[in-house]
Design a protein around this motif. Structure first.
Motif, PDB file in Angstrom:
ATOM      1  N   TRP A 182       0.822  -1.213   0.000  1.00  0.00           N
ATOM      2  CA  TRP A 182       0.000   0.000   0.000  1.00  0.00           C
ATOM      3  C   TRP A 182       0.860   1.269   0.000  1.00  0.00           C
ATOM      4  CZ3 TRP A 182       0.373   3.597   3.874  1.00  0.00           C
ATOM      5  CH2 TRP A 182       1.013   3.202   5.054  1.00  0.00           C
ATOM      6  N   ILE A 183       2.080   1.168   0.537  1.00  0.00           N
ATOM      7  CA  ILE A 183       2.979   2.327   0.521  1.00  0.00           C
ATOM      8  C   ILE A 183       3.346   2.701  -0.908  1.00  0.00           C
ATOM      9  CG2 ILE A 183       5.233   3.204   1.245  1.00  0.00           C
ATOM     10  CD1 ILE A 183       5.063   1.388   3.671  1.00  0.00           C
ATOM     11  N   ASP A 184       3.611   1.670  -1.728  1.00  0.00           N
ATOM     12  CA  ASP A 184       3.951   1.917  -3.129  1.00  0.00           C
ATOM     13  C   ASP A 184       2.765   2.510  -3.882  1.00  0.00           C
ATOM     14  OD1 ASP A 184       6.681   0.675  -3.208  1.00  0.00           O
ATOM     15  OD2 ASP A 184       5.534  -1.044  -2.516  1.00  0.00           O
ATOM     16  N   TYR A 185       1.575   2.006  -3.583  1.00  0.00           N
ATOM     17  CA  TYR A 185       0.384   2.573  -4.215  1.00  0.00           C
ATOM     18  C   TYR A 185       0.226   4.044  -3.842  1.00  0.00           C
ATOM     19  CZ  TYR A 185      -1.413  -1.880  -5.954  1.00  0.00           C
ATOM     20  OH  TYR A 185      -1.588  -3.053  -6.642  1.00  0.00           O
ATOM     21  N   MET A 186       0.558   4.364  -2.590  1.00  0.00           N
ATOM     22  CA  MET A 186       0.432   5.750  -2.153  1.00  0.00           C
ATOM     23  C   MET A 186       1.410   6.656  -2.886  1.00  0.00           C
ATOM     24  SD  MET A 186      -1.961   6.272   0.058  1.00  0.00           S
ATOM     25  CE  MET A 186      -1.427   7.805   0.788  1.00  0.00           C
ATOM     26  N   VAL A 187       2.621   6.147  -3.126  1.00  0.00           N
ATOM     27  CA  VAL A 187       3.646   6.968  -3.790  1.00  0.00           C
ATOM     28  C   VAL A 187       3.194   7.380  -5.176  1.00  0.00           C
ATOM     29  CG1 VAL A 187       5.976   6.945  -4.763  1.00  0.00           C
ATOM     30  CG2 VAL A 187       5.579   6.046  -2.466  1.00  0.00           C
ATOM     31  N   PHE A 188       2.758   6.403  -6.002  1.00  0.00           N
ATOM     32  CA  PHE A 188       2.399   6.800  -7.353  1.00  0.00           C
ATOM     33  C   PHE A 188       1.002   7.415  -7.416  1.00  0.00           C
ATOM     34  CE2 PHE A 188       0.546   2.502  -7.829  1.00  0.00           C
ATOM     35  CZ  PHE A 188      -0.589   2.764  -8.589  1.00  0.00           C
TER      36      PHE A 188
ATOM     37  N   GLY B   7       7.074   1.844  -5.947  1.00  0.00           N
ATOM     38  CA  GLY B   7       6.055   2.836  -6.258  1.00  0.00           C
ATOM     39  C   GLY B   7       6.640   4.047  -6.952  1.00  0.00           C
ATOM     40  N   LEU B   8       7.883   4.438  -6.555  1.00  0.00           N
ATOM     41  CA  LEU B   8       8.558   5.553  -7.213  1.00  0.00           C
ATOM     42  C   LEU B   8       8.847   5.215  -8.665  1.00  0.00           C
ATOM     43  CD1 LEU B   8       9.964   8.331  -7.004  1.00  0.00           C
ATOM     44  CD2 LEU B   8      12.061   7.095  -6.365  1.00  0.00           C
ATOM     45  N   PHE B   9       9.284   3.991  -8.921  1.00  0.00           N
ATOM     46  CA  PHE B   9       9.546   3.574 -10.295  1.00  0.00           C
ATOM     47  C   PHE B   9       8.267   3.589 -11.125  1.00  0.00           C
ATOM     48  CE2 PHE B   9       9.310   0.005 -13.311  1.00  0.00           C
ATOM     49  CZ  PHE B   9      10.236   0.439 -14.242  1.00  0.00           C
ATOM     50  N   VAL B  10       7.203   3.028 -10.589  1.00  0.00           N
ATOM     51  CA  VAL B  10       5.933   3.014 -11.314  1.00  0.00           C
ATOM     52  C   VAL B  10       5.456   4.443 -11.569  1.00  0.00           C
ATOM     53  CG1 VAL B  10       3.498   2.355 -11.180  1.00  0.00           C
ATOM     54  CG2 VAL B  10       5.270   0.732 -10.500  1.00  0.00           C
ATOM     55  N   ALA B  11       5.658   5.332 -10.578  1.00  0.00           N
ATOM     56  CA  ALA B  11       5.297   6.735 -10.770  1.00  0.00           C
ATOM     57  C   ALA B  11       6.102   7.349 -11.916  1.00  0.00           C
ATOM     58  CB  ALA B  11       5.540   7.520  -9.482  1.00  0.00           C
TER      59      ALA B  11
ATOM     60  N   LEU C 215      -2.328  12.454  -8.201  1.00  0.00           N
ATOM     61  CA  LEU C 215      -3.094  13.494  -7.521  1.00  0.00           C
ATOM     62  C   LEU C 215      -2.515  14.879  -7.803  1.00  0.00           C
ATOM     63  CD1 LEU C 215      -5.347  14.287  -5.562  1.00  0.00           C
ATOM     64  CD2 LEU C 215      -3.727  13.923  -3.683  1.00  0.00           C
ATOM     65  N   VAL C 216      -1.189  15.002  -7.735  1.00  0.00           N
ATOM     66  CA  VAL C 216      -0.552  16.292  -7.995  1.00  0.00           C
ATOM     67  C   VAL C 216      -0.822  16.746  -9.431  1.00  0.00           C
ATOM     68  CG1 VAL C 216       1.652  17.490  -8.199  1.00  0.00           C
ATOM     69  CG2 VAL C 216       1.231  15.999  -6.245  1.00  0.00           C
ATOM     70  N   SER C 217      -0.766  15.814 -10.396  1.00  0.00           N
ATOM     71  CA  SER C 217      -1.055  16.155 -11.789  1.00  0.00           C
ATOM     72  C   SER C 217      -2.480  16.677 -11.922  1.00  0.00           C
ATOM     73  CB  SER C 217      -0.857  14.925 -12.689  1.00  0.00           C
ATOM     74  OG  SER C 217       0.482  14.480 -12.655  1.00  0.00           O
ATOM     75  N   ALA C 218      -3.417  16.021 -11.239  1.00  0.00           N
ATOM     76  CA  ALA C 218      -4.810  16.452 -11.294  1.00  0.00           C
ATOM     77  C   ALA C 218      -4.978  17.834 -10.661  1.00  0.00           C
ATOM     78  CB  ALA C 218      -5.705  15.432 -10.603  1.00  0.00           C
ATOM     79  N   VAL C 219      -4.280  18.076  -9.555  1.00  0.00           N
ATOM     80  CA  VAL C 219      -4.391  19.373  -8.869  1.00  0.00           C
ATOM     81  C   VAL C 219      -3.871  20.498  -9.754  1.00  0.00           C
ATOM     82  CG1 VAL C 219      -3.475  20.738  -6.941  1.00  0.00           C
ATOM     83  CG2 VAL C 219      -4.351  18.427  -6.538  1.00  0.00           C
TER      84      VAL C 219
END
Length: 588
Positions: free
Chosen positions: A13-19, A339-343, A24-28
């Motif tokens: 879930w931590i990895d999911y939160m990262v990406f 998660g950083l890599f997937v992001a 979310l930032v892109s949407a904002v």
């Protein structure tokens, strides 16, 4: 090497939160420029109000076409075929000054919104429509590949269904692009480019250190024949050589940075001409570093799996899944890093698709609506039409993903599209900009080609490899393909470009040369203007056109001034002649 099921469990879930934070930032950013910034008109939505500076534009130039294709395809290419692909970086050395000083100035002088407006000014409206239509085909196919690539990566590392991933990418991208326009695209691209660099650098450095350092990486690749630095084989059917990657690569990438709508739109969104040139040079440095990083990443992946090939052992199905596998295999215990890599991979896809959506909306509005069926469209209607077109192309990209998954190697597929479709477009622009005499009259074999990869081993696998129990049915020999089908895909763009130029000049010889005196000099590359005194047949270049434009301006000024002092000259007439100062006009 761990089994795939074990790797999937490492994505927490931590990895999911990262990406998710990246999404979310892109949407904002889209919400900010769509709802809290000043009210957007068409110029703001498509061209960012021409208010941007060099840095965000440079980051967007990198992100627009280097995205997930580079992050996944380049390591796979080096793993399977060797480090020779690094030579394409030298194509950027040739491409950047050409784009900055030979092609871009033409678009800047004309101040077009659609790059294909140039084709109408130089040739004919039908050529403009044809060029725009071809670009739509090129960009929509490319966007679909870019969406599919990270979805494939996410499926490998998390087990999340590939079509759920595609939906996330497409609909988040549609949201902030349609809402925030070009400013949202540029600033999200800048953010996403930094995430791409950060994730790739960390993954590769950590992977190299884990196996003993960069010396071990290089030695293992050298032992397998993957550390070849240069090959001067002149055979054009050899897939990668110095000539295919540097010369063929130049023509492939000048189609992107010289005449591609998505990039031209970014050049013209800055405040000054010099800012656009600076953005191109910053882009060059970024491209070169990213390409070398990804190439070395392929060597790191091979060094880790030198004695247990994931493809032959059945751990992954495609070469494009190698790098995601490597990430989870080496960094899976570090919570948040996968998660950083997937992001990073997601960032590449988002930036490319958002750029494509915006550019496609621009050319349909400018080339087919304003220059075709609805020339008197109001400003408000044009802005809302731009948003609707952006939405449409986002949905079309989602639909075409089902085509992209049938295209095989993503790097090869992407560069082939650039070459096959972009090459002829480059030829038309080059014909117009570099050949003043050209007139407006110009309007892979299945089963036969096999690309042998370098040798791999499965002797070191620490698990049982299940051999296939069926007996494959022998296939008939398809025979030797025609030589043209064996041509390296890196030559596609050059072939298309030169074919258009040769055919165009032959047609011009038959139908009569363009009257160079009546030609708008702004439609020619600065190189032609620099050398016009040494090029036969260019006497009086543009003189009739410039004088005609000056006469029109004076007539319009007289009509608008009425009884004002007849000796008065407007500032516009005094200081400019359709883009040229009096001094410049006298030289033409």
């Amino acid at each position: 090497m761990a089994y795939v099921d074990e790797l999937v469990d490492r994505f927490t879930w931590i990895d999911y939160m990262v990406f998710s934070c990246m999404l979310l930032v892109s949407a904002v950013i889209g919400i900010f420029y769509g709802c809290f910034s000043k009210k957007q008109d068409t110029n703001d939505f498509l061209m960012a109000g021409k208010s941007m500076t060099a840095f965000p534009v440079a980051m967007s130039l990198i992100a627009s076409f280097m995205s997930a294709i580079t992050l996944l395809g380049t390591p796979s290419e080096v793993y399977q075929f060797g480090f020779l692909y690094w030579l394409i970086g030298f194509a950027y050395v040739l491409m950047t000054p050409s784009a900055a000083y030979l092609y871009f100035p033409v678009f800047y002088k004309l101040q077009v919104t659609s790059a294909y407006e140039y084709l109408e000014r130089r040739f004919h409206r039908s050529v403009r429509w044809l060029g725009s239509f071809v670009f739509i085909i090129q960009m929509t196919l490319y966007m679909a590949i870019v969406v599919y690539a990270p979805a494939l990566a996410l499926e490998q590392v998390t087990g999340l269904n590939v079509y759920i991933s595609v939906s996330l990418i497409c609909f988040v991208c549609i949201f902030y692009t349609t809402l925030g326009g070009m400013k949202a695209v540029l600033w999200t691209d800048a953010l996403q480019t930094l995430i791409m660099y950060g994730s790739m650098m960390f993954v590769i450095i950590k992977g190299a250190i884990d196996i003993g350092g960069f010396d071990v990486v290089w030695q293992r690749n050298a032992d397998s024949g993957r550390a070849q630095l240069i090959d001067f084989d002149p055979d054009p059917t050899t897939r990668h050589t110095f000539w295919t990657l540097v010369i063929g690569g130049y023509f492939t990438w000048i189609t992107v940075y010289g005449v591609n709508q998505a990039q031209i739109q970014r050049y013209l969104s800055v405040q000054t001409k010099q800012m656009a040139v600076n953005a191109l040079w910053i882009n060059f440095v970024g491209l070169f570093i990213l390409m070398l990083t990804c190439c070395f990443g392929g060597m790191v992946v091979y060094a880790n799996y030198h004695d247990c090939d994931p493809i032959r052992s059945g751990v992954v199905d495609k070469g494009d899944q190698l790098f995601p596998l490597f990430v989870m295999d080496t960094l899976g215990q570090w919570r948040g890093l996968p998660g950083l890599f997937v992001a990073g991979v997601f960032s590449g896809a988002l930036s490319t698709v958002s750029s494509g959506m915006n550019s496609l909306a621009a050319i349909v509005l400018e080339d087919f609506i304003k220059a075709g069926c609805y020339p008197n469209i109001s400003e408000n209607a044009a802005t809302w039409t731009s948003r609707a077109l952006s939405l449409f192309f986002g949905l079309l990209t989602f639909a075409l993903v089902f085509v992209a998954e049938q295209l095989g190697n993503i790097l090869n597929a992407a560069l082939s599209i650039f070459g096959v479709v972009g090459g002829p477009l480059l030829g038309v622009f080059t014909l117009g900009m570099f050949f003043p005499w050209a007139n407006s009259t110009v309007a892979k074999a299945s089963g036969q080609i096999h690309l042998p990869s370098l040798p791999t081993s499965i002797d070191g696998c620490n698990f049982t490899i299940v051999e296939p129990t069926f007996t494959p049915i022998p296939e008939s020999d398809p025979g030797e393909p025609l030589a043209i089908y064996r041509l390296s895909y890196m030559w596609y763009s050059a072939t298309g470009c030169f074919t258009v130029i040769v055919v165009g000049m032959l047609v011009t010889l038959v139908t009569g040369k363009q009257d160079v005196r009546a030609l708008d000099p702004r439609c020619l590359s600065p190189a032609v203007l620099w050398l016009k005194n040494w090029i036969p047949g260019l006497d009086g270049l543009g003189e009739d056109y410039v004088h005609e434009e000056e006469g029109l301006k004076e007539n319009n000024s007289s009509v608008s001034l009425g009884n004002v002092n007849p000796g008065y000259k407007s500032e516009t007439t005094e200081n400019t002649s359709n883009g040229y100062s009096p001094e410049e006009s006298s030289k033409l």
